[in-house]
Design a protein around this motif. Structure first.
Motif, PDB file in Angstrom:
ATOM      1  N   SER A 104      51.417  39.289  45.882  1.00  0.00           N
ATOM      2  CA  SER A 104      50.118  39.735  46.411  1.00  0.00           C
ATOM      3  C   SER A 104      49.270  38.551  46.834  1.00  0.00           C
ATOM      4  O   SER A 104      48.355  38.689  47.641  1.00  0.00           O
ATOM      5  N   GLN A 105      49.573  37.400  46.243  1.00  0.00           N
ATOM      6  CA  GLN A 105      48.813  36.206  46.639  1.00  0.00           C
ATOM      7  C   GLN A 105      49.029  35.948  48.129  1.00  0.00           C
ATOM      8  O   GLN A 105      48.102  35.572  48.846  1.00  0.00           O
ATOM      9  N   GLN A 106      50.253  36.185  48.596  1.00  0.00           N
ATOM     10  CA  GLN A 106      50.482  36.042  50.038  1.00  0.00           C
ATOM     11  C   GLN A 106      49.702  37.119  50.797  1.00  0.00           C
ATOM     12  O   GLN A 106      49.185  36.868  51.888  1.00  0.00           O
ATOM     13  N   GLY A 107      49.623  38.310  50.212  1.00  0.00           N
ATOM     14  CA  GLY A 107      48.827  39.374  50.836  1.00  0.00           C
ATOM     15  C   GLY A 107      47.380  38.929  51.018  1.00  0.00           C
ATOM     16  O   GLY A 107      46.785  39.116  52.088  1.00  0.00           O
ATOM     17  N   LEU A 108      46.819  38.318  49.986  1.00  0.00           N
ATOM     18  CA  LEU A 108      45.428  37.855  50.063  1.00  0.00           C
ATOM     19  C   LEU A 108      45.272  36.800  51.156  1.00  0.00           C
ATOM     20  O   LEU A 108      44.304  36.788  51.916  1.00  0.00           O
ATOM     21  N   ASP A 109      46.256  35.929  51.234  1.00  0.00           N
ATOM     22  CA  ASP A 109      46.225  34.868  52.241  1.00  0.00           C
ATOM     23  C   ASP A 109      46.337  35.462  53.649  1.00  0.00           C
ATOM     24  O   ASP A 109      45.576  35.103  54.553  1.00  0.00           O
ATOM     25  N   THR A 177      37.687  44.241  46.180  1.00  0.00           N
ATOM     26  CA  THR A 177      37.527  44.799  44.832  1.00  0.00           C
ATOM     27  C   THR A 177      38.870  44.922  44.121  1.00  0.00           C
ATOM     28  O   THR A 177      39.880  45.239  44.743  1.00  0.00           O
ATOM     29  N   ILE A 178      38.844  44.643  42.832  1.00  0.00           N
ATOM     30  CA  ILE A 178      40.024  44.872  41.982  1.00  0.00           C
ATOM     31  C   ILE A 178      39.632  46.093  41.155  1.00  0.00           C
ATOM     32  O   ILE A 178      38.891  45.988  40.175  1.00  0.00           O
ATOM     33  N   SER A 179      40.091  47.267  41.609  1.00  0.00           N
ATOM     34  CA  SER A 179      39.497  48.510  41.103  1.00  0.00           C
ATOM     35  C   SER A 179      39.927  48.875  39.685  1.00  0.00           C
ATOM     36  O   SER A 179      39.223  49.589  38.985  1.00  0.00           O
ATOM     37  N   GLU A 210      41.385  46.451  48.596  1.00  0.00           N
ATOM     38  CA  GLU A 210      41.550  46.898  47.204  1.00  0.00           C
ATOM     39  C   GLU A 210      42.800  46.231  46.627  1.00  0.00           C
ATOM     40  O   GLU A 210      43.918  46.487  47.062  1.00  0.00           O
ATOM     41  N   ASP A 211      42.583  45.369  45.649  1.00  0.00           N
ATOM     42  CA  ASP A 211      43.687  44.623  45.030  1.00  0.00           C
ATOM     43  C   ASP A 211      44.003  45.343  43.713  1.00  0.00           C
ATOM     44  O   ASP A 211      43.133  45.474  42.858  1.00  0.00           O
ATOM     45  N   ASN A 212      45.241  45.792  43.568  1.00  0.00           N
ATOM     46  CA  ASN A 212      45.510  46.740  42.492  1.00  0.00           C
ATOM     47  C   ASN A 212      46.747  46.383  41.665  1.00  0.00           C
ATOM     48  O   ASN A 212      47.645  47.221  41.485  1.00  0.00           O
ATOM     49  N   PRO A 213      46.819  45.154  41.124  1.00  0.00           N
ATOM     50  CA  PRO A 213      48.068  44.792  40.435  1.00  0.00           C
ATOM     51  C   PRO A 213      48.250  45.423  39.060  1.00  0.00           C
ATOM     52  O   PRO A 213      49.351  45.450  38.536  1.00  0.00           O
ATOM     53  N   TYR A 214      47.139  45.932  38.480  1.00  0.00           N
ATOM     54  CA  TYR A 214      47.235  46.375  37.073  1.00  0.00           C
ATOM     55  C   TYR A 214      47.184  47.888  36.907  1.00  0.00           C
ATOM     56  O   TYR A 214      47.150  48.375  35.780  1.00  0.00           O
ATOM     57  N   LEU A 250      60.250  37.358  40.958  1.00  0.00           N
ATOM     58  CA  LEU A 250      60.840  37.826  42.222  1.00  0.00           C
ATOM     59  C   LEU A 250      59.884  37.598  43.393  1.00  0.00           C
ATOM     60  O   LEU A 250      60.299  37.636  44.539  1.00  0.00           O
ATOM     61  N   ARG A 251      58.603  37.371  43.084  1.00  0.00           N
ATOM     62  CA  ARG A 251      57.556  37.202  44.109  1.00  0.00           C
ATOM     63  C   ARG A 251      57.610  38.359  45.106  1.00  0.00           C
ATOM     64  O   ARG A 251      57.835  38.168  46.303  1.00  0.00           O
ATOM     65  N   LEU A 252      57.437  39.550  44.620  1.00  0.00           N
ATOM     66  CA  LEU A 252      57.528  40.729  45.476  1.00  0.00           C
ATOM     67  C   LEU A 252      56.299  41.612  45.350  1.00  0.00           C
ATOM     68  O   LEU A 252      55.917  41.991  44.240  1.00  0.00           O
TER      69      LEU A 252
HETATM   70  C1  LIG Z   1      43.853  40.440  40.875  1.00  0.00           C
HETATM   71  C2  LIG Z   1      45.114  39.752  41.221  1.00  0.00           C
HETATM   72  N1  LIG Z   1      45.545  39.767  42.494  1.00  0.00           N
HETATM   73  C3  LIG Z   1      46.683  39.161  42.863  1.00  0.00           C
HETATM   74  C4  LIG Z   1      47.454  38.484  41.948  1.00  0.00           C
HETATM   75  C5  LIG Z   1      48.700  37.783  42.428  1.00  0.00           C
HETATM   76  O1  LIG Z   1      49.824  38.530  42.126  1.00  0.00           O
HETATM   77  P1  LIG Z   1      51.275  38.150  42.684  1.00  0.00           P
HETATM   78  O2  LIG Z   1      52.049  37.653  41.515  1.00  0.00           O
HETATM   79  O3  LIG Z   1      51.804  39.449  43.213  1.00  0.00           O
HETATM   80  O4  LIG Z   1      51.113  37.139  43.743  1.00  0.00           O
HETATM   81  C6  LIG Z   1      47.057  38.431  40.613  1.00  0.00           C
HETATM   82  C7  LIG Z   1      47.838  37.676  39.629  1.00  0.00           C
HETATM   83  O5  LIG Z   1      47.440  37.396  38.536  1.00  0.00           O
HETATM   84  C8  LIG Z   1      45.865  39.093  40.236  1.00  0.00           C
HETATM   85  O6  LIG Z   1      45.413  39.096  38.973  1.00  0.00           O
END
Ligand SMILES: Cc1ncc(COP(=O)(O)O)c(C=O)c1O
Length: 403
Positions: A104-109, A177-179, A210-214, A250-252
């Motif tokens: 997702s870090q690449q997504g943010l970028d 937002t991280i909802s 909307e960033d939703n990793p959790y 896996l960085r996926l």
């Molecule tokens: C809110 C949030 N977004 C994105 C990420 C990045 O996740 P990814 O490992 O998929 O790059 C993290 C990782 O801690 C995170 O907490």
């Protein structure tokens, strides 16, 4: 004598410096130090045996695809699996609305690369995920922070802020937002606020990221529909990841969004890495096809729930009454707020001397405040270490309060 590299750097590279905190946290390598700092998943949650099995199968039967480039959008079978698996998006998203990213870090970028010109404004929560703030910063995004309470971002303040920015002729591109179980605060946005933020975004014609990793790491209470699932007009870009529910190695991850925006993101990704590794995409796909990922997530939730409970119990036991903290219903993090005069960045050295580490909260606040806050992670350390770590930290804080 080696070359002086200074004169070669871009303005951006000159501006972006390693934080002092990062340097201090390097000390956390010392095994004596209990780290409540990092946000790494517990390796006990990785389904290593099953992954080992699918890797062997893929390399034996499908190496021509696994070791080849994939399409920039990502493998169709994996994208189809994600769309079917995420019940709430099944009806509204097709293959044109999803792409795979390398984390997702690449997504943010990529989203920053597609949406931000230097000087563009964007809205973030106070506090917010540091590496996202850094991605936005690196494209010249100017961040305006909106405070949160127990229900997430305060939408009345958001609305006032957007009105003021409009008045000042500032172009606001998106609201980040991280909802769910926010990083760092652990707070979840209520359904009422999700509906309202969407209304406000439409009123001011601003996108929502909307960033939703959790979201799947919920320990109690009912799941709340994502903002993405509530939107019918393509205002929301949603980021999801396998990092916290399968493994981060896996960085996926994936991005869901408006077809037009996905097309632009794909073009940008071509310039970044051409594609996410096919091997890793196949590993995730075959793992999910041959196993029940939801069942694995359920057992991971058990592990993290125990750790969250251990942290909340330890906080009650060892922290002085002057400190307050969030009580997350899921995810990895708690934020504690100390009396105003305590600078947690400065206190970190003392904590490390007591063999415990945390992340000082200041760097999570886009407005430069939050110096008296700290992020405490319960995801990685053992239950015993959480108890001992909070005990050590409680001692340090009590000493500071006395002085
Ligand atoms: C809110 C949030 N977004 C994105 C990420 C990045 O996740 P990814 O490992 O998929 O790059 C993290 C990782 O801690 C995170 O907490």
């Amino acid at each position: 004598m080696s070359i002086n590299t200074k004169g070669f750097y871009s303005t951006l590279a000159v501006k972006m410096e390693a934080s002092a905190i990062r340097e201090i946290l390097k000390l956390v390598q010392n095994p004596e130090v209990i780290s409540l700092a990092g946000g790494m998943p517990d390796p006990a949650t990785f389904p290593t045996e099953e992954l080992n099995e699918v890797v062997k199968q893929i390399l034996a039967k499908n190496s021509a695809c696994a070791l080849q480039y994939s399409s920039t959008e990502g493998l169709t079978e994996l994208r189809e699996f994600i769309l079917n698996w995420l019940a709430e998006v099944k009806e509204k998203a097709g293959l044109d609305n999803i792409m795979i990213t390398s984390g997702s870090q690449q997504g943010l970028d990529l989203v920053s690369k597609v949406l931000l010109n230097p000087g563009d404004t964007l809205i973030v929560e106070l506090p917010s995920y540091l590496a996202a703030l850094n991605a936005f910063r690196s494209y010249g995004g100017e961040m305006v922070g909106i405070p949160m309470d127990d229900e997430g971002m305060q939408i009345d303040i958001l609305e006032e802020t957007l009105a003021k920015l409009k008045n000042d002729r500032k172009k606001v591109k998106f609201i980040y937002t991280i909802s769910n179980f926010q990083n760092p605060a652990g707070v979840t946005m209520s359904l009422a606020r999700r509906k309202k933020i969407l209304e406000v975004a439409k009123k001011f014609e601003v996108l929502i990221l909307e960033d939703n990793p959790y979201d799947k790491l919920r320990f109690e209470g009912e799941p709340i529909p994502s903002i993405y699932s509530l939107d019918n007009e393509g205002y929301v870009i949603s980021l999801g990841t396998f990092s916290k529910i399968l493994c981060p190695g896996l960085r996926l991850a994936w991005i869901l969004g408006n077809k037009k925006i996905i097309e632009k993101l794909v073009i940008m990704k071509q310039a970044t890495d051409l594609c996410t590794t096919a091997l890793n995409q196949l590993i995730a796909y075959e793992y999910c096809r041959q196993n029940d990922i939801d069942k694995n997530i359920e057992s991971n939730v058990e592990i993290y729930r125990r750790k969250r409970n251990a942290m909340l119990e330890a906080l009650d036991k060892y922290f002085p009454v002057e400190v307050i903290w969030t009580k997350p219903q899921g995810g990895f993090f708690v934020v504690a707020t100390l009396p105003e005069h305590i600078d947690t960045g400065e206190m970190l050295k003392e904590a490390i001397k007591e063999n415990v580490a945390y992340v000082p909260g200041g760097s999570f606040f886009a407005d430069g405040k939050g110096q008296n806050t700290m992020r405490l992670s319960f995801c990685y350390p053992s239950v015993e270490d959480i108890d001992e770590g909070i005990k050590r930290l409680g001692k340090v804080i009590k000493r500071r309060i006395k002085n």
